[in-house]
Motif scaffolding. Structure first.
Motif, PDB file in Angstrom:
ATOM      1  N   SER A   9     -24.848  40.094  20.435  1.00 35.78           N
ATOM      2  CA  SER A   9     -23.972  40.906  19.598  1.00 35.78           C
ATOM      3  C   SER A   9     -22.700  41.267  20.353  1.00 35.78           C
ATOM      4  O   SER A   9     -21.593  41.215  19.791  1.00 35.78           O
ATOM      5  CB  SER A   9     -24.692  42.174  19.145  1.00 35.78           C
ATOM      6  OG  SER A   9     -25.780  41.851  18.317  1.00 35.78           O
ATOM      7  N   ALA A  10     -22.817  41.613  21.620  1.00 29.53           N
ATOM      8  CA  ALA A  10     -21.644  41.969  22.423  1.00 29.53           C
ATOM      9  C   ALA A  10     -20.683  40.789  22.547  1.00 29.53           C
ATOM     10  O   ALA A  10     -19.461  40.965  22.477  1.00 29.53           O
ATOM     11  CB  ALA A  10     -22.073  42.462  23.801  1.00 29.53           C
ATOM     12  N   VAL A  13     -18.899  40.339  19.077  1.00 26.66           N
ATOM     13  CA  VAL A  13     -17.898  41.381  18.864  1.00 26.66           C
ATOM     14  C   VAL A  13     -16.687  41.139  19.762  1.00 26.66           C
ATOM     15  O   VAL A  13     -15.538  41.269  19.327  1.00 26.66           O
ATOM     16  CB  VAL A  13     -18.508  42.785  19.093  1.00 26.66           C
ATOM     17  CG1 VAL A  13     -17.420  43.851  19.168  1.00 26.66           C
ATOM     18  CG2 VAL A  13     -19.504  43.105  17.992  1.00 26.66           C
ATOM     19  N   ARG A  17     -12.865  40.533  18.448  1.00 20.08           N
ATOM     20  CA  ARG A  17     -11.740  41.370  18.906  1.00 20.08           C
ATOM     21  C   ARG A  17     -10.611  40.506  19.458  1.00 20.08           C
ATOM     22  O   ARG A  17      -9.433  40.751  19.171  1.00 20.08           O
ATOM     23  CB  ARG A  17     -12.200  42.355  19.979  1.00 20.08           C
ATOM     24  CG  ARG A  17     -13.081  43.467  19.429  1.00 20.08           C
ATOM     25  CD  ARG A  17     -13.496  44.442  20.503  1.00 20.08           C
ATOM     26  NE  ARG A  17     -12.315  45.183  20.952  1.00 20.08           N
ATOM     27  CZ  ARG A  17     -12.238  45.785  22.124  1.00 20.08           C
ATOM     28  NH1 ARG A  17     -13.232  45.742  22.976  1.00 20.08           N
ATOM     29  NH2 ARG A  17     -11.150  46.446  22.465  1.00 20.08           N
ATOM     30  N   ILE A  29     -13.776  49.043  18.324  1.00 20.27           N
ATOM     31  CA  ILE A  29     -15.207  49.313  18.282  1.00 20.27           C
ATOM     32  C   ILE A  29     -15.375  50.800  18.004  1.00 20.27           C
ATOM     33  O   ILE A  29     -15.045  51.638  18.849  1.00 20.27           O
ATOM     34  CB  ILE A  29     -15.903  48.906  19.591  1.00 20.27           C
ATOM     35  CG1 ILE A  29     -15.778  47.400  19.799  1.00 20.27           C
ATOM     36  CG2 ILE A  29     -17.366  49.345  19.577  1.00 20.27           C
ATOM     37  CD1 ILE A  29     -16.292  46.914  21.138  1.00 20.27           C
ATOM     38  N   LYS A  32     -20.599  51.440  19.545  1.00 18.98           N
ATOM     39  CA  LYS A  32     -21.162  50.341  20.327  1.00 18.98           C
ATOM     40  C   LYS A  32     -22.667  50.328  20.146  1.00 18.98           C
ATOM     41  O   LYS A  32     -23.332  51.343  20.316  1.00 18.98           O
ATOM     42  CB  LYS A  32     -20.796  50.502  21.793  1.00 18.98           C
ATOM     43  CG  LYS A  32     -21.206  49.333  22.633  1.00 18.98           C
ATOM     44  CD  LYS A  32     -20.713  49.506  24.052  1.00 18.98           C
ATOM     45  CE  LYS A  32     -21.143  48.318  24.895  1.00 18.98           C
ATOM     46  NZ  LYS A  32     -20.696  48.445  26.275  1.00 18.98           N
ATOM     47  N   GLU A  35     -26.389  45.583  23.099  1.00 17.53           N
ATOM     48  CA  GLU A  35     -25.630  44.440  23.623  1.00 17.53           C
ATOM     49  C   GLU A  35     -26.211  43.099  23.181  1.00 17.53           C
ATOM     50  O   GLU A  35     -25.471  42.153  22.953  1.00 17.53           O
ATOM     51  CB  GLU A  35     -25.635  44.481  25.163  1.00 17.53           C
ATOM     52  CG  GLU A  35     -24.956  45.679  25.750  1.00 17.53           C
ATOM     53  CD  GLU A  35     -23.477  45.476  25.961  1.00 17.53           C
ATOM     54  OE1 GLU A  35     -23.051  44.343  26.202  1.00 17.53           O
ATOM     55  OE2 GLU A  35     -22.748  46.481  25.866  1.00 17.53           O
ATOM     56  N   TRP A  95     -23.727  48.279  15.700  1.00 22.83           N
ATOM     57  CA  TRP A  95     -22.307  48.187  16.035  1.00 22.83           C
ATOM     58  C   TRP A  95     -21.505  48.491  14.780  1.00 22.83           C
ATOM     59  O   TRP A  95     -21.867  48.044  13.685  1.00 22.83           O
ATOM     60  CB  TRP A  95     -21.933  46.777  16.460  1.00 22.83           C
ATOM     61  CG  TRP A  95     -22.467  46.317  17.770  1.00 22.83           C
ATOM     62  CD1 TRP A  95     -23.727  45.854  18.021  1.00 22.83           C
ATOM     63  CD2 TRP A  95     -21.768  46.245  19.003  1.00 22.83           C
ATOM     64  NE1 TRP A  95     -23.843  45.514  19.340  1.00 22.83           N
ATOM     65  CE2 TRP A  95     -22.657  45.732  19.962  1.00 22.83           C
ATOM     66  CE3 TRP A  95     -20.462  46.559  19.374  1.00 22.83           C
ATOM     67  CZ2 TRP A  95     -22.278  45.537  21.286  1.00 22.83           C
ATOM     68  CZ3 TRP A  95     -20.094  46.358  20.700  1.00 22.83           C
ATOM     69  CH2 TRP A  95     -20.990  45.858  21.637  1.00 22.83           C
ATOM     70  N   VAL A  97     -17.488  47.934  13.818  1.00 16.99           N
ATOM     71  CA  VAL A  97     -16.220  47.393  14.288  1.00 16.99           C
ATOM     72  C   VAL A  97     -15.210  47.481  13.150  1.00 16.99           C
ATOM     73  O   VAL A  97     -15.471  47.041  12.041  1.00 16.99           O
ATOM     74  CB  VAL A  97     -16.371  45.926  14.753  1.00 16.99           C
ATOM     75  CG1 VAL A  97     -15.048  45.388  15.267  1.00 16.99           C
ATOM     76  CG2 VAL A  97     -17.463  45.804  15.808  1.00 16.99           C
TER      77      VAL A  97
END
Length: 113
Positions: A9-10, A13, A17, A29, A32, A35, A95, A97
């Motif tokens: 997922s990290a 994202v 970005r 974000i 958060k 991860e 998350w 975003v």
């Protein structure tokens, strides 16, 4: 197993970005999550105006899709804030975003699905 099954997922994202920023937009974000495997919600805006809320979900083909979720535009900012707070309480690994760019949903689909 699809090739994106290994992406965390990290990582997803982060890629989103970078793509939005490179295209002249803003990606923030707001919350958060986990991860590795946190669910990703995308709040879309255009010129600061809310245009939708989407969740990355698994599809039946073993990949992912973006599904509209949450309150409608007409329900307003308070309903959106309440919805996001409820979701974060029930899933602290979530998350959130925010994308502010024309065609924000397209950027999310191309990067996350």
């Amino acid at each position: 197993m699809s090739s994106d099954a290994r992406l965390t997922s990290a990582m997803l994202v982060g890629a989103l970005r970078r793509r939005v920023g490179a295209a002249g937009g803003f990606a923030t974000i707001m919350a958060k999550g986990d991860e590795i495997s946190g669910v990703i919600l995308i709040q879309t805006l255009e010129k600061g105006q809310f245009s939708g809320l989407f969740e990355r979900v698994s599809n039946f083909e073993g990949g992912h899709a973006l599904m509209r979720c949450g309150p409608t535009l007409e329900e307003g900012a308070e309903a959106l804030d309440d919805y996001l707070a409820r979701r974060r309480r029930s899933d602290p690994d979530l998350w959130v975003v925010e994308l502010d760019i024309p065609e924000a949903e397209r950027f999310a689909v191309e990067t996350l699905c």
